[in-house]
Scaffold this motif. Structure first.
Motif, PDB file in Angstrom:
ATOM      1  N   VAL A  20       2.396   0.749   0.782  1.00 35.09           N
ATOM      2  CA  VAL A  20       3.377   1.112   1.812  1.00 35.09           C
ATOM      3  C   VAL A  20       4.162   2.345   1.389  1.00 35.09           C
ATOM      4  O   VAL A  20       4.397   3.258   2.194  1.00 35.09           O
ATOM      5  CB  VAL A  20       4.331  -0.069   2.091  1.00 35.09           C
ATOM      6  CG1 VAL A  20       5.470   0.370   3.007  1.00 35.09           C
ATOM      7  CG2 VAL A  20       3.568  -1.225   2.719  1.00 35.09           C
ATOM      8  N   ALA A  21       4.573   2.388   0.114  1.00 34.52           N
ATOM      9  CA  ALA A  21       5.301   3.559  -0.389  1.00 34.52           C
ATOM     10  C   ALA A  21       4.449   4.818  -0.262  1.00 34.52           C
ATOM     11  O   ALA A  21       4.945   5.890   0.102  1.00 34.52           O
ATOM     12  CB  ALA A  21       5.710   3.332  -1.846  1.00 34.52           C
ATOM     13  N   GLY A  22       3.162   4.689  -0.555  1.00 35.26           N
ATOM     14  CA  GLY A  22       2.256   5.828  -0.425  1.00 35.26           C
ATOM     15  C   GLY A  22       2.119   6.276   1.019  1.00 35.26           C
ATOM     16  O   GLY A  22       2.102   7.482   1.310  1.00 35.26           O
ATOM     17  N   PHE A  23       2.021   5.309   1.938  1.00 31.53           N
ATOM     18  CA  PHE A  23       1.929   5.640   3.360  1.00 31.53           C
ATOM     19  C   PHE A  23       3.160   6.425   3.817  1.00 31.53           C
ATOM     20  O   PHE A  23       3.049   7.469   4.469  1.00 31.53           O
ATOM     21  CB  PHE A  23       1.815   4.357   4.199  1.00 31.53           C
ATOM     22  CG  PHE A  23       0.454   3.725   4.173  1.00 31.53           C
ATOM     23  CD1 PHE A  23      -0.609   4.335   3.529  1.00 31.53           C
ATOM     24  CD2 PHE A  23       0.229   2.513   4.787  1.00 31.53           C
ATOM     25  CE1 PHE A  23      -1.875   3.749   3.505  1.00 31.53           C
ATOM     26  CE2 PHE A  23      -1.020   1.917   4.777  1.00 31.53           C
ATOM     27  CZ  PHE A  23      -2.077   2.540   4.130  1.00 31.53           C
ATOM     28  N   VAL A  24       4.335   5.898   3.477  1.00 30.21           N
ATOM     29  CA  VAL A  24       5.579   6.526   3.934  1.00 30.21           C
ATOM     30  C   VAL A  24       5.745   7.918   3.326  1.00 30.21           C
ATOM     31  O   VAL A  24       6.140   8.866   4.011  1.00 30.21           O
ATOM     32  CB  VAL A  24       6.785   5.632   3.577  1.00 30.21           C
ATOM     33  CG1 VAL A  24       8.093   6.328   3.958  1.00 30.21           C
ATOM     34  CG2 VAL A  24       6.688   4.294   4.291  1.00 30.21           C
ATOM     35  N   THR A  25       5.423   8.043   2.034  1.00 28.58           N
ATOM     36  CA  THR A  25       5.526   9.351   1.379  1.00 28.58           C
ATOM     37  C   THR A  25       4.576  10.357   2.014  1.00 28.58           C
ATOM     38  O   THR A  25       4.946  11.520   2.251  1.00 28.58           O
ATOM     39  CB  THR A  25       5.220   9.224  -0.123  1.00 28.58           C
ATOM     40  OG1 THR A  25       6.130   8.294  -0.720  1.00 28.58           O
ATOM     41  CG2 THR A  25       5.356  10.560  -0.825  1.00 28.58           C
ATOM     42  N   SER A  26       3.338   9.935   2.283  1.00 24.91           N
ATOM     43  CA  SER A  26       2.365  10.828   2.919  1.00 24.91           C
ATOM     44  C   SER A  26       2.849  11.288   4.285  1.00 24.91           C
ATOM     45  O   SER A  26       2.689  12.462   4.656  1.00 24.91           O
ATOM     46  CB  SER A  26       1.012  10.118   3.049  1.00 24.91           C
ATOM     47  OG  SER A  26       0.468   9.823   1.784  1.00 24.91           O
ATOM     48  N   LYS A  27       3.438  10.376   5.043  1.00 22.67           N
ATOM     49  CA  LYS A  27       3.953  10.730   6.372  1.00 22.67           C
ATOM     50  C   LYS A  27       5.088  11.746   6.255  1.00 22.67           C
ATOM     51  O   LYS A  27       5.142  12.725   7.014  1.00 22.67           O
ATOM     52  CB  LYS A  27       4.452   9.476   7.079  1.00 22.67           C
ATOM     53  CG  LYS A  27       4.838   9.702   8.539  1.00 22.67           C
ATOM     54  CD  LYS A  27       3.615   9.996   9.399  1.00 22.67           C
ATOM     55  CE  LYS A  27       3.968  10.074  10.865  1.00 22.67           C
ATOM     56  NZ  LYS A  27       2.788  10.296  11.717  1.00 22.67           N
TER      57      LYS A  27
END
Length: 432
Positions: free
Chosen positions: A29-36
């Protein structure tokens, strides 16, 4: 699959299974949010530069810890009931790694400007990022060592809690910095957060300080260092060289295609890392310990067949869903600017499928400490990946990078099957 779950549940991991699941999910989830956030505030070009910095950071951290981390886990676990040997081993490791980290930090600080031109593709204005990295590197190295010690002491609950908190802390700080400083903020976050986490880990380390009575950091025992050499050679070679290969390929894309296309390639690699995280966890939790226990060829073949029959159909089905939902995945994780990433999924997914197939057998190299074979096969794989990338990028542009990914693991699978031909295909039983 039931057998795999039974194996996992029969170990200490039963106590931390729920925590570990939360830790993996938190990381994704942290990776998803950072990528966004990167996609919205920085764009594809910025993502390419961040990818270069992360690859360089991985290499620098590997050298600063001398590839000792797996060895630390093993020997701390082995000596945790013998305080004298434990203190000797930990003291030697702390002293050696601290010296290495300080030397590398000095090298980074005094060569920051020239390194910045190489890492950021002539963007020399970012040399201050490398000077900041030079300051934070010793703290980052010590954090990795403390985490390895906690893992070796089987303090799994503490280990997983630190991982969860680290992901949340890192996400919040990264978002704040990106919001305030855009690309500079993302780069600052990448080099400072690993060092800041040292203080979080150190606070948790106080709960297990009674294991060390006390640790001396002034004496280096050469015998202890020799015991770490096998793990160091394998870990350091892969962790140090692979990120550099990715950095070379990304810079080639920047120079010969465009920085935006390099950002698209970084985007598909990020997506790949997210779903491979679960497969890699299964390999580490199940395959590596099982191969360490197995002593004959028949049991080895049974384990390989069992894993392929139970896991590969599930993994393959997941990849199919990802392929058909690729447009939605790109839209959710990034922005409309990243729509060309949809064209990169097929070759990336096929390559990742072959990667899992070959990695299962390749774990035997680590389990049995086959250092020369491991380095030789890794070197061959790196050369194939780089040369294939250059060749296909010249023909197909950014799509050539993912085609090269598929070609590399096709060759990797052939080499692994050849090395273990007798072990995999012979009907005879023998000790291994």
């Amino acid at each position: 699959m039931k057998r795999i779950f039974h194996y996992i549940n029969s170990n200490l991991l039963l106590k931390i299974a729920s925590f570990n699941s939360v830790a993996v999910l938190t990381r994704v989830v942290a990776g998803f949010v950072t990528s966004k956030a990167i996609a919205v505030f920085i764009g594809a070009e910025g993502l390419a530069l961040i990818g270069n910095l992360r690859n360089f950071l991985t290499t620098v951290e590997s050298f600063s810890t001398l590839g000792f981390l797996n060895g630390i886990v093993k020997y701390v676990a082995e000596f945790k009931d013998d305080k004298a040997k434990l203190n000797e081993a930990v003291g030697t490791v702390l002293t050696t790694i601290l010296i290495a980290a300080l030397i590398i930090s000095l090298g980074l600080f005094f060569n920051a400007e020239s390194l910045a031109y190489w890492i950021f593709d002539s963007q020399g204005a970012y040399f201050f990022i490398l000077k900041l990295l030079a300051f934070m590197l010793p703290f980052s190295a010590m954090n990795l060592v403390l985490m390895a010690i906690i893992n070796g002491l089987s303090k799994h609950k503490v280990f997983v809690k630190i991982n969860i908190f680290s992901q949340i802390f890192g996400l919040l700080l990264t978002l704040a910095l990106i919001w305030q400083k855009q690309l500079n903020g993302a780069l600052i976050a990448a080099v400072t957060i690993p060092g800041l986490l040292f203080f979080v880990t150190l606070f948790s380390f106080f709960d297990i300080r009674h294991f060390f009575n006390p640790v001396k950091i002034s004496k280096i025992n050469l015998k202890v260092l020799k015991n770490f050499s096998h793990y160091s050679a394998m870990a350091l070679f892969s962790a140090a060289v692979m990120p550099l290969i990715f950095l070379f390929i990304r810079n080639y894309l920047i120079d010969h295609v465009s920085m935006k296309d390099a950002g698209f390639w970084e985007a598909i690699r990020r997506i790949s890392n997210y779903y491979l995280m679960f497969a890699n966890s299964l390999l580490v939790l199940y395959i590596l310990p099982r191969f360490s226990e197995i002593t004959n060829a028949i049991d080895f073949r049974k384990e390989i067949v069992h894993f392929y029959k139970t896991v590969l159909p599930i993994f393959g089905t997941v990849l199919l869903f990802i392929y058909f939902l690729r447009s939605y995945i790109v839209a959710i994780l990034f922005t409309q600017e990243f729509q060309p990433v949809e064209d990169l999924f097929m070759w990336q997914l096929l390559g990742d499928f072959l990667k899992v197939i070959s990695s299962v057998v390749a774990f035997q190299l680590i389990a049995k400490k086959m250092v020369l074979y491991y380095i030789g096969i890794e070197l061959f794989s790196f050369v194939i990946l780089y040369l294939a990338s250059i060749y296909f990028i010249d023909i197909y542009g950014v799509e050539g990078a993912v085609i090269a990914h598929f070609v590399n693991f096709a060759f990797h699978l052939i080499v692994i099957a050849t090395v273990f031909k007798k072990l995999l295909f012979s009907k005879q039983n023998f000790e291994i």
